[in-house]
Motif scaffolding. Sequence first.
Motif, short mmCIF file in Angstrom:
data_model
loop_
_atom_site.label_atom_id
_atom_site.label_comp_id
_atom_site.label_asym_id
_atom_site.label_seq_id
_atom_site.Cartn_x
_atom_site.Cartn_y
_atom_site.Cartn_z
N TYR A 145 30.11 -31.52 86.09
CA TYR A 145 28.70 -31.88 86.26
C TYR A 145 28.33 -33.17 85.54
O TYR A 145 27.33 -33.79 85.87
CB TYR A 145 27.77 -30.73 85.83
N HIS A 146 29.15 -33.58 84.59
CA HIS A 146 28.91 -34.90 83.98
C HIS A 146 29.34 -36.01 84.92
O HIS A 146 28.83 -37.13 84.84
CB HIS A 146 29.67 -35.03 82.66
N ALA A 147 30.30 -35.71 85.80
CA ALA A 147 30.79 -36.73 86.72
C ALA A 147 29.86 -36.92 87.91
O ALA A 147 29.91 -37.94 88.59
CB ALA A 147 32.19 -36.39 87.19
N LEU A 148 29.00 -35.92 88.15
CA LEU A 148 28.08 -36.02 89.29
C LEU A 148 27.19 -37.25 89.19
O LEU A 148 26.69 -37.75 90.18
CB LEU A 148 27.24 -34.73 89.40
N ASN A 149 27.04 -37.72 87.99
CA ASN A 149 26.26 -38.92 87.75
C ASN A 149 26.89 -40.19 88.31
O ASN A 149 26.24 -41.21 88.46
CB ASN A 149 26.17 -39.09 86.23
N ILE A 150 28.21 -40.09 88.54
CA ILE A 150 28.97 -41.29 88.90
C ILE A 150 29.53 -41.16 90.31
O ILE A 150 29.64 -42.12 91.04
CB ILE A 150 30.15 -41.46 87.91
N ILE A 151 29.91 -39.91 90.66
CA ILE A 151 30.58 -39.70 91.94
C ILE A 151 29.66 -38.92 92.87
O ILE A 151 29.37 -37.75 92.63
CB ILE A 151 31.89 -38.91 91.73
N TYR A 152 29.24 -39.56 93.92
CA TYR A 152 28.32 -38.91 94.84
C TYR A 152 29.01 -38.53 96.15
O TYR A 152 28.37 -38.34 97.17
CB TYR A 152 27.12 -39.82 95.12
N ASP A 153 30.33 -38.48 96.11
CA ASP A 153 31.07 -38.10 97.30
C ASP A 153 31.76 -36.76 97.03
O ASP A 153 32.55 -36.65 96.08
CB ASP A 153 32.11 -39.19 97.62
N ALA A 154 31.41 -35.74 97.85
CA ALA A 154 31.86 -34.38 97.56
C ALA A 154 33.38 -34.26 97.50
O ALA A 154 33.94 -33.66 96.58
CB ALA A 154 31.30 -33.42 98.62
N GLY A 155 34.05 -34.87 98.49
CA GLY A 155 35.51 -34.77 98.54
C GLY A 155 36.15 -35.38 97.29
O GLY A 155 37.07 -34.80 96.72
N SER A 156 35.64 -36.53 96.87
CA SER A 156 36.22 -37.19 95.69
C SER A 156 35.99 -36.36 94.44
O SER A 156 36.88 -36.23 93.60
CB SER A 156 35.60 -38.57 95.45
N LEU A 157 34.80 -35.82 94.29
CA LEU A 157 34.52 -35.04 93.08
C LEU A 157 35.43 -33.81 93.02
O LEU A 157 36.03 -33.51 91.98
CB LEU A 157 33.04 -34.63 93.04
N ARG A 158 35.56 -33.14 94.17
CA ARG A 158 36.40 -31.94 94.22
C ARG A 158 37.85 -32.31 93.88
O ARG A 158 38.51 -31.67 93.08
CB ARG A 158 36.31 -31.35 95.64
N GLN A 159 38.34 -33.38 94.53
CA GLN A 159 39.74 -33.78 94.34
C GLN A 159 39.99 -34.25 92.91
O GLN A 159 40.99 -33.88 92.29
CB GLN A 159 40.11 -34.88 95.36
N ASN A 160 39.08 -35.05 92.37
CA ASN A 160 39.26 -35.55 91.00
C ASN A 160 39.30 -34.41 90.00
O ASN A 160 40.03 -34.48 89.01
CB ASN A 160 38.11 -36.47 90.59
N SER A 161 38.51 -33.37 90.24
CA SER A 161 38.48 -32.27 89.28
C SER A 161 39.82 -31.55 89.26
O SER A 161 40.36 -31.24 88.20
CB SER A 161 37.37 -31.27 89.65
N LEU A 162 40.37 -31.32 90.46
CA LEU A 162 41.68 -30.66 90.51
C LEU A 162 42.74 -31.56 89.90
O LEU A 162 43.62 -31.11 89.17
CB LEU A 162 42.05 -30.33 91.96
N SER A 163 42.64 -32.84 90.19
CA SER A 163 43.67 -33.75 89.74
C SER A 163 43.67 -33.90 88.22
O SER A 163 44.73 -33.92 87.59
CB SER A 163 43.50 -35.07 90.50
N ILE A 164 42.50 -33.91 87.61
CA ILE A 164 42.48 -34.02 86.16
C ILE A 164 42.94 -32.71 85.51
O ILE A 164 43.61 -32.72 84.48
CB ILE A 164 41.10 -34.51 85.65
N ALA A 165 42.63 -31.60 86.16
CA ALA A 165 43.12 -30.31 85.64
C ALA A 165 44.66 -30.29 85.69
O ALA A 165 45.33 -29.92 84.73
CB ALA A 165 42.55 -29.15 86.46
N ALA A 166 45.21 -30.74 86.82
CA ALA A 166 46.68 -30.77 86.95
C ALA A 166 47.30 -31.72 85.93
O ALA A 166 48.39 -31.47 85.41
CB ALA A 166 47.06 -31.19 88.37
N THR A 167 46.60 -32.81 85.64
CA THR A 167 47.12 -33.78 84.68
C THR A 167 47.29 -33.14 83.30
O THR A 167 48.35 -33.25 82.67
CB THR A 167 46.17 -34.99 84.56
#
Length: 331
Positions: free
Chosen positions: A43-65
């Motif tokens: 929810y802190h990233a919602l301020n920067i990323i307004y594209d649903a697909g990117s937000l979803r993907q980035n969240s998984l990707s940072i978790a995997a990292t």
Amino acid sequence: MVRRALTGIKPTGEPHVGNWLGAIRPALELADSYETFYFIADYHALNIIYDAGSLRQNSLSIAATYLAFGLDPNRSVFYRQSDIPEVFELAWILACFTPKGLMNRAHSYKDAVAKNLAAEKDPDFNINMGLYSYPVLMAADILLFSANVVPVGADQKQHVEIARDIAERINHNYGEALFTLPEPKIDDQVKTIVGLDGRKMSKSYDNTIPLFLDEKPLLKRINQVVTNSQAPDEPKDPDQSSVFQLHKLLLTQAEETALRARYQAGGMGWGQAKKDYFDALNARLEGPRKEYRRLLADPAALNAILAQGRDKARAQASPFLDKVRGAIGIR
Ligand code: ADP
Ligand code: TRP
């Protein structure tokens, strides 16, 4: 008693070597001496990323990292911020104790206003309430779990101080130590990691070494590190070399001394210096790269890990929020 460390990770884009050595590695090392809470601050990233697909993907990707670099979900509590509704209720409670003037003085808001003024625009042009009240949400992240220490970069220190300030006001008003007062933990040892062009490595400068490239593009990227025009046989000053600055972060003290001597002796060209750095980096990244891809290929398993973290986090958050509700007269 074991002290508790908590930190949030904003899922804003492809992770790079600066994120790893500047944030991921030091944060994960805390698990040896603290009870650790790590969360994806979606929810802190919602301020920067307004594209649903990117937000979803980035969240998984940072978790995997984080998992790929060794976060152990059995030893730490690892969750998504958005899975914890208690955070958002607490944020409202905290907002009612946050002087507006305190938010006016928060760096990120002040910087945004300064930029607008410099461009001769309205001071609040393009500034939304998410940016303005960001420190309140961050205070809720921290105070909900009674964190003692909050490992952050220097730019986030003020936010932790704001959380502390809000906690003190509430404790004072109700005459009880409801909230634990958090301290920022800033790692002085981790200096700013340089990027390809010698400036700070940052997505915003497009000068990063992404963590999960294949070997070929990784080498290509490393070959773009800027060097001077010295010939191979000339002695080189390691302290003036970005390649050396990056390489030494992967070395023990003895290895660093040996590499320093090779630079100074002459006879090693920049091509060789970069190849050596590539070999060292690639050896470190091989394992995590495989693990990262394995995790991302199985989002259901990844989500299951985060769900287990959610349950552990809520088991603490829910009774704590009840206690806060009781203290303030909301039942
Ligand atoms: P970026 O500047 O690429 O947008 P972020 O602001 O998302 O990176 O940084 C995420 C975390 O990584 C922060 O804790 C930050 O302090 C750390 N970090 C990013 N770049 C560097 C760097 N070049 N050196 C040290 N730490 C860094
Ligand atoms: N604001 C932090 C950042 O930009 C991320 C964050 C959100 C955080 N909530 C937090 C960090 C709580 C520590 C504790 O990097």
